[in-house]
Write an enzyme that holds these catalytic residues in place. Structure first.
Site, short mmCIF file in Angstrom:
data_model
loop_
_atom_site.label_atom_id
_atom_site.label_comp_id
_atom_site.label_asym_id
_atom_site.label_seq_id
_atom_site.Cartn_x
_atom_site.Cartn_y
_atom_site.Cartn_z
N ASN A 1 0.85 -1.11 0.11
CA ASN A 1 0.04 -0.08 0.20
C ASN A 1 0.76 1.31 -0.03
O ASN A 1 1.57 1.58 1.17
CB ASN A 1 -1.03 -0.02 1.18
N HIS B 1 -9.62 1.30 4.47
CA HIS B 1 -8.35 1.55 5.27
C HIS B 1 -8.72 2.44 6.19
O HIS B 1 -9.53 3.46 6.14
CB HIS B 1 -7.30 2.09 4.22
N GLU C 1 -6.03 -4.72 10.58
CA GLU C 1 -5.01 -3.46 10.82
C GLU C 1 -5.27 -2.94 11.95
O GLU C 1 -6.18 -1.88 12.00
CB GLU C 1 -5.06 -2.73 9.60
N GLU D 1 -7.17 5.00 7.34
CA GLU D 1 -6.99 6.14 7.24
C GLU D 1 -8.24 6.74 6.27
O GLU D 1 -8.34 8.04 6.55
CB GLU D 1 -5.71 6.56 6.23
N LYS E 1 0.08 4.20 -0.53
CA LYS E 1 -0.47 5.54 0.17
C LYS E 1 -0.50 6.68 -0.69
O LYS E 1 -0.37 6.29 -1.99
CB LYS E 1 -0.24 5.51 1.49
N SER F 1 2.87 -1.88 10.31
CA SER F 1 4.34 -2.07 10.71
C SER F 1 4.82 -3.51 10.78
O SER F 1 5.98 -3.77 11.01
CB SER F 1 4.50 -1.62 12.31
N GLY G 1 1.84 2.35 10.69
CA GLY G 1 2.99 3.57 10.50
C GLY G 1 3.73 4.00 11.70
O GLY G 1 4.30 4.96 12.15
P1 PGA Z 1 2.34 0.41 7.67
O1 PGA Z 1 1.05 0.67 6.85
O2 PGA Z 1 3.13 -0.89 7.01
O3 PGA Z 1 3.19 1.66 7.25
O4 PGA Z 1 2.22 0.19 9.15
C1 PGA Z 1 -0.06 -0.56 6.74
C2 PGA Z 1 -1.04 0.01 6.16
O5 PGA Z 1 -1.32 1.16 6.49
O6 PGA Z 1 -1.76 -0.64 5.20
#
Ligand code: PGA
Length: 244
Positions: A7, A93, A161, A95, A9, A206, A167
């Site tokens: 992803n 997601h 998640e 976000e 983003k 992460s 993140g």
């Molecule tokens: P990350 O993001 O691996 O940077 O924690 C995962 C995601 O948001 O799908």
């Protein structure tokens, strides 16, 4: 077969995306033994599709609107994702839920629209830190999955998640992942009972080449949805290798 999805983003330009894809393909075995996906920003979908789809890598949108077209400035429609080379779309997601007000009601429509346009929805679910601390994790996951009672059955991937692990460098502990994935499997069985669909449950939050092997060894962990580590072609190639 295990799945690994990058992803990206809101990251990378076309020059960087080309360099990533070329390097990834050089590092990857011809038959990696895993299902691989990349979810680039919209402007890169065409380019990334042309580079990686001939090698069997799937391309995902990061979001898609429920309507096939119309006056929705700034949005993208499912047929447009298909036209750009996508075979799937990330939906829900955290976000999108947190910063763009994505609701379960909207997601119900988006999943249906994705199926209508032959796109595989990758539905993301997960609890916030406050919800975990309040002991609401399983209730939140159950609520987020309850939209499947309305969509009915269809091809689907799910990613667990935990919002607090995205993140942050703070990966969920093995016992937390095992508990959540077992619960998600039970809920999926309940919603999809009697259908042909077996839904892989990915973990996200992460994920790195250091943590992925342990995660892959946990029951009901079918792969990973990867943000930060998926921006580095060397790291992503390593994750692909580990999943194969
Ligand atoms: P990350 O993001 O691996 O940077 O924690 C995962 C995601 O948001 O799908």
């Amino acid at each position: 077969m295990r799945c690994v999805v990058a992803n990206w983003k809101m990251n990378l330009t076309s020059h960087e995306a080309r360099a990533f894809c070329e390097d990834l393909l050089l590092r990857m075995a011809p038959d990696p033994g895993a299902e691989i996906g990349i979810a680039p920003p919209y402007t890169l979908l065409h380019q990334v599709s042309e580079l990686v789809r001939p090698k069997g890598i799937q391309v995902f949108g990061q979001n898609g609107h429920a309507e096939p077209k119309g006056a929705f400035t700034g949005e993208i429609a499912m047929p447009q994702l298909r036209d750009a080379g996508c075979s799937g779309v990330i939906l829900g997601h955290s976000e999108r839920r947190q910063f763009f007000g994505e609701t379960d009601a909207a997601l119900t429509q988006k999943i249906k629209a994705a199926w209508q346009w032959d796109l595989l929805p990758l539905l993301c679910i997960g609890e916030s830190l406050a919800q975990r601390d309040a002991g609401q994790t399983l209730a939140v996951l159950g609520q987020q999955l309850s939209i499947l009672a309305e969509t009915g059955p269809g091809p689907l991937w799910v990613a667990y998640e935990p919002v607090w692990a995205i993140g942050t460098g703070r990966r969920a502990e093995a016992a937390q992942v095992v508990e959540a994935h077992a619960f998600i499997r039970a809920e999926l069985n309940r919603h999809l009972t009697g259908t042909e669909y077996r839904v892989p449950i990915l973990y996200g939050g992460s994920v790195t080449p250091e943590s992925f092997p342990e995660l892959l060894g946990l029951p009901e962990v079918a792969g990973g949805l990867v943000g930060g580590a998926s921006l580095d072609s060397r790291k992503f190639a390593e994750l692909v290798k580990q999943a194969g």
